[in-house]
Design a protein around this motif. Structure first.
Motif, PDB file in Angstrom:
ATOM      1  N   ARG A 144     -46.246  -5.388  57.079  1.00 24.33           N
ATOM      2  CA  ARG A 144     -45.592  -4.847  58.275  1.00 24.33           C
ATOM      3  C   ARG A 144     -45.724  -3.322  58.340  1.00 24.33           C
ATOM      4  NH1 ARG A 144     -42.272  -6.525  62.197  1.00 24.33           N
ATOM      5  NH2 ARG A 144     -40.845  -5.026  63.167  1.00 24.33           N
ATOM      6  N   ILE A 145     -45.481  -2.652  57.232  1.00 23.91           N
ATOM      7  CA  ILE A 145     -45.558  -1.191  57.243  1.00 23.91           C
ATOM      8  C   ILE A 145     -46.954  -0.730  57.635  1.00 23.91           C
ATOM      9  CG2 ILE A 145     -45.476   0.871  55.779  1.00 23.91           C
ATOM     10  CD1 ILE A 145     -43.178  -0.548  54.222  1.00 23.91           C
ATOM     11  N   ASN A 146     -47.962  -1.292  57.013  1.00 21.94           N
ATOM     12  CA  ASN A 146     -49.325  -0.848  57.306  1.00 21.94           C
ATOM     13  C   ASN A 146     -49.790  -1.221  58.702  1.00 21.94           C
ATOM     14  OD1 ASN A 146     -50.576   0.636  55.054  1.00 21.94           O
ATOM     15  ND2 ASN A 146     -50.056  -1.173  53.875  1.00 21.94           N
ATOM     16  N   ASP A 179     -37.622 -18.747  62.395  1.00 24.69           N
ATOM     17  CA  ASP A 179     -38.313 -18.036  63.465  1.00 24.69           C
ATOM     18  C   ASP A 179     -37.307 -17.081  64.101  1.00 24.69           C
ATOM     19  OD1 ASP A 179     -39.648 -17.097  65.667  1.00 24.69           O
ATOM     20  OD2 ASP A 179     -40.363 -19.057  66.333  1.00 24.69           O
ATOM     21  N   THR A 180     -37.408 -15.824  63.751  1.00 25.94           N
ATOM     22  CA  THR A 180     -36.400 -14.851  64.182  1.00 25.94           C
ATOM     23  C   THR A 180     -36.444 -14.574  65.683  1.00 25.94           C
ATOM     24  OG1 THR A 180     -37.885 -12.991  63.696  1.00 25.94           O
ATOM     25  CG2 THR A 180     -36.423 -13.727  61.917  1.00 25.94           C
ATOM     26  N   LYS A 181     -37.495 -14.992  66.347  1.00 23.26           N
ATOM     27  CA  LYS A 181     -37.626 -14.730  67.787  1.00 23.26           C
ATOM     28  C   LYS A 181     -37.285 -15.943  68.633  1.00 23.26           C
ATOM     29  CE  LYS A 181     -39.356 -10.619  66.910  1.00 23.26           C
ATOM     30  NZ  LYS A 181     -38.858 -10.365  65.575  1.00 23.26           N
ATOM     31  N   ALA A 182     -36.973 -17.075  68.004  1.00 28.65           N
ATOM     32  CA  ALA A 182     -36.756 -18.311  68.762  1.00 28.65           C
ATOM     33  C   ALA A 182     -35.472 -18.996  68.339  1.00 28.65           C
ATOM     34  CB  ALA A 182     -37.949 -19.249  68.579  1.00 28.65           C
ATOM     35  N   ASN A 183     -34.372 -18.282  68.451  1.00 35.02           N
ATOM     36  CA  ASN A 183     -33.079 -18.865  68.111  1.00 35.02           C
ATOM     37  C   ASN A 183     -32.067 -18.576  69.205  1.00 35.02           C
ATOM     38  OD1 ASN A 183     -32.768 -20.139  65.234  1.00 35.02           O
ATOM     39  ND2 ASN A 183     -34.213 -18.463  65.006  1.00 35.02           N
ATOM     40  N   ILE A 184     -31.005 -19.364  69.194  1.00 39.49           N
ATOM     41  CA  ILE A 184     -29.986 -19.245  70.224  1.00 39.49           C
ATOM     42  C   ILE A 184     -29.211 -17.935  70.114  1.00 39.49           C
ATOM     43  CG2 ILE A 184     -28.202 -20.462  68.894  1.00 39.49           C
ATOM     44  CD1 ILE A 184     -27.429 -21.842  71.566  1.00 39.49           C
ATOM     45  N   LEU A 185     -29.152 -17.382  68.891  1.00 40.95           N
ATOM     46  CA  LEU A 185     -28.497 -16.104  68.650  1.00 40.95           C
ATOM     47  C   LEU A 185     -29.533 -15.053  68.245  1.00 40.95           C
ATOM     48  CD1 LEU A 185     -25.357 -17.015  66.486  1.00 40.95           C
ATOM     49  CD2 LEU A 185     -25.334 -16.150  68.822  1.00 40.95           C
ATOM     50  N   SER A 213     -33.485  -8.562  57.847  1.00 41.05           N
ATOM     51  CA  SER A 213     -33.372  -7.379  56.988  1.00 41.05           C
ATOM     52  C   SER A 213     -34.735  -6.869  56.526  1.00 41.05           C
ATOM     53  CB  SER A 213     -32.482  -7.683  55.777  1.00 41.05           C
ATOM     54  OG  SER A 213     -33.006  -8.750  55.009  1.00 41.05           O
ATOM     55  N   THR A 214     -35.683  -7.771  56.301  1.00 41.14           N
ATOM     56  CA  THR A 214     -37.016  -7.344  55.848  1.00 41.14           C
ATOM     57  C   THR A 214     -37.684  -6.479  56.904  1.00 41.14           C
ATOM     58  OG1 THR A 214     -37.229  -9.433  54.642  1.00 41.14           O
ATOM     59  CG2 THR A 214     -39.221  -8.140  54.935  1.00 41.14           C
ATOM     60  N   GLU A 215     -37.700  -6.971  58.138  1.00 35.76           N
ATOM     61  CA  GLU A 215     -38.336  -6.216  59.224  1.00 35.76           C
ATOM     62  C   GLU A 215     -37.636  -4.881  59.444  1.00 35.76           C
ATOM     63  OE1 GLU A 215     -38.680  -8.296  62.865  1.00 35.76           O
ATOM     64  OE2 GLU A 215     -40.169  -9.736  62.117  1.00 35.76           O
ATOM     65  N   ILE A 216     -36.311  -4.905  59.471  1.00 34.29           N
ATOM     66  CA  ILE A 216     -35.555  -3.684  59.774  1.00 34.29           C
ATOM     67  C   ILE A 216     -35.718  -2.651  58.663  1.00 34.29           C
ATOM     68  CG2 ILE A 216     -33.222  -2.778  60.100  1.00 34.29           C
ATOM     69  CD1 ILE A 216     -32.561  -5.505  61.461  1.00 34.29           C
ATOM     70  N   HIS A 217     -35.709  -3.105  57.411  1.00 33.38           N
ATOM     71  CA  HIS A 217     -35.901  -2.200  56.276  1.00 33.38           C
ATOM     72  C   HIS A 217     -37.302  -1.596  56.296  1.00 33.38           C
ATOM     73  CE1 HIS A 217     -34.915  -1.655  51.712  1.00 33.38           C
ATOM     74  NE2 HIS A 217     -34.443  -0.653  52.414  1.00 33.38           N
ATOM     75  N   ALA A 218     -38.291  -2.440  56.557  1.00 31.42           N
ATOM     76  CA  ALA A 218     -39.668  -1.949  56.652  1.00 31.42           C
ATOM     77  C   ALA A 218     -39.815  -0.953  57.799  1.00 31.42           C
ATOM     78  CB  ALA A 218     -40.637  -3.119  56.836  1.00 31.42           C
ATOM     79  N   ASP A 219     -39.142  -1.210  58.917  1.00 31.60           N
ATOM     80  CA  ASP A 219     -39.204  -0.291  60.055  1.00 31.60           C
ATOM     81  C   ASP A 219     -38.596   1.068  59.697  1.00 31.60           C
ATOM     82  OD1 ASP A 219     -40.384  -2.288  61.505  1.00 31.60           O
ATOM     83  OD2 ASP A 219     -38.607  -2.773  62.699  1.00 31.60           O
TER      84      ASP A 219
END
Length: 231
Positions: free
Chosen positions: A21-23, A204-210, A215-221
């Motif tokens: 993700r970082i690269n 699937d973090t993009k396909a849920n009701i909520l 944390s992985t994506e946000i930390h990498a960002d």
């Protein structure tokens, strides 16, 4: 570009996600053949797992402090611990180095505050879900967390340590997590926090009701913003 250091290997599976993700985002933002100026101290997690099972967190903090110092000595201007659970020893490690260690729960909490989220359910390994070291960081930012559900705690912890850390994504576990999130959504919460760096393998973090705060994506960002910041 500022150099950043990752303490990885906890697990190697999620460390690969950080690296990718970082690269990939640095390349998109800078263009061409750009990639991140990054150091990785990949530890042998079996050493930490043994100390964790013996509840010897002081020794684990000593191991991680030495890893952090090696990154600092090699020129890292900030450090990430690529594990939610191992932030239990963050407060022992951070004072031992002269560069900031970006706390994963603070990064998640800041993103939620920006989005105006006030209530959430935290899921992850047993210590993340039940102990105060992680929950207090989110609560301190004004986010109300639901109490841990004991049945979920045991099963999610098992999935993480028996499957995901071996890079196994089982369909049955995917269905289990989908059911958990569906049930969580029936309560009075606005979001779910993935407090495990491996759970995105089966959610699937993009396909849920909520909304799902991974944390992985946000930390990498947060690492990306540090790398590309001026000065």
């Amino acid at each position: 570009m500022r150099k950043i250091g990752l303490i990885g290997g906890m697990s190697w599976v999620s460390t690969a996600s950080y690296y990718t993700r970082i690269n990939s985002i640095v390349q998109k933002r800078l263009g061409g053949f750009s990639s991140a100026h990054m150091l990785i101290e990949s530890v042998n997690f079996s050493d930490y797992a043994r100390l964790q099972s013996n509840d010897d967190w002081e020794a684990a903090a000593g191991l991680m402090t030495r890893a952090a110092k090696r990154l600092e000595q090699s020129g890292a201007t900030a450090i990430l611990i690529c594990s939610n659970a191992m932030h239990k020893i963050y407060d022992q490690v951070q004072p031992e180095v002269g560069v900031p260690i970006l706390h994963i729960a603070d990064c998640v909490g800041d993103r939620m505050v920006t989005d105006g989220v006030k209530t959430a359910t935290l899921i992850g390994s047993r210590n993340v879900m039940t102990e105060g070291f992680y929950r207090k960081r989110l609560v301190g930012k004004g986010i109300s967390l639901t109490p841990p559900d004991e049945e979920r705690v045991e099963e999610i912890d098992r999935i993480i340590y028996e499957e995901l850390m071996f890079n196994q994504s089982k369909r049955e576990s995917e269905r289990t997590m989908k059911t958990y999130i569906t049930n969580i959504a029936k309560g009075d919460v606005e979001a779910v926090v993935l407090g495990s760096t491996e759970l995105d393998l089966i959610i699937d973090t993009k396909a849920n009701i909520l909304p799902i705060y991974d944390s992985t994506e946000i930390h990498a960002d947060a690492a990306i913003e540090w790398i590309l910041a001026d000065g």
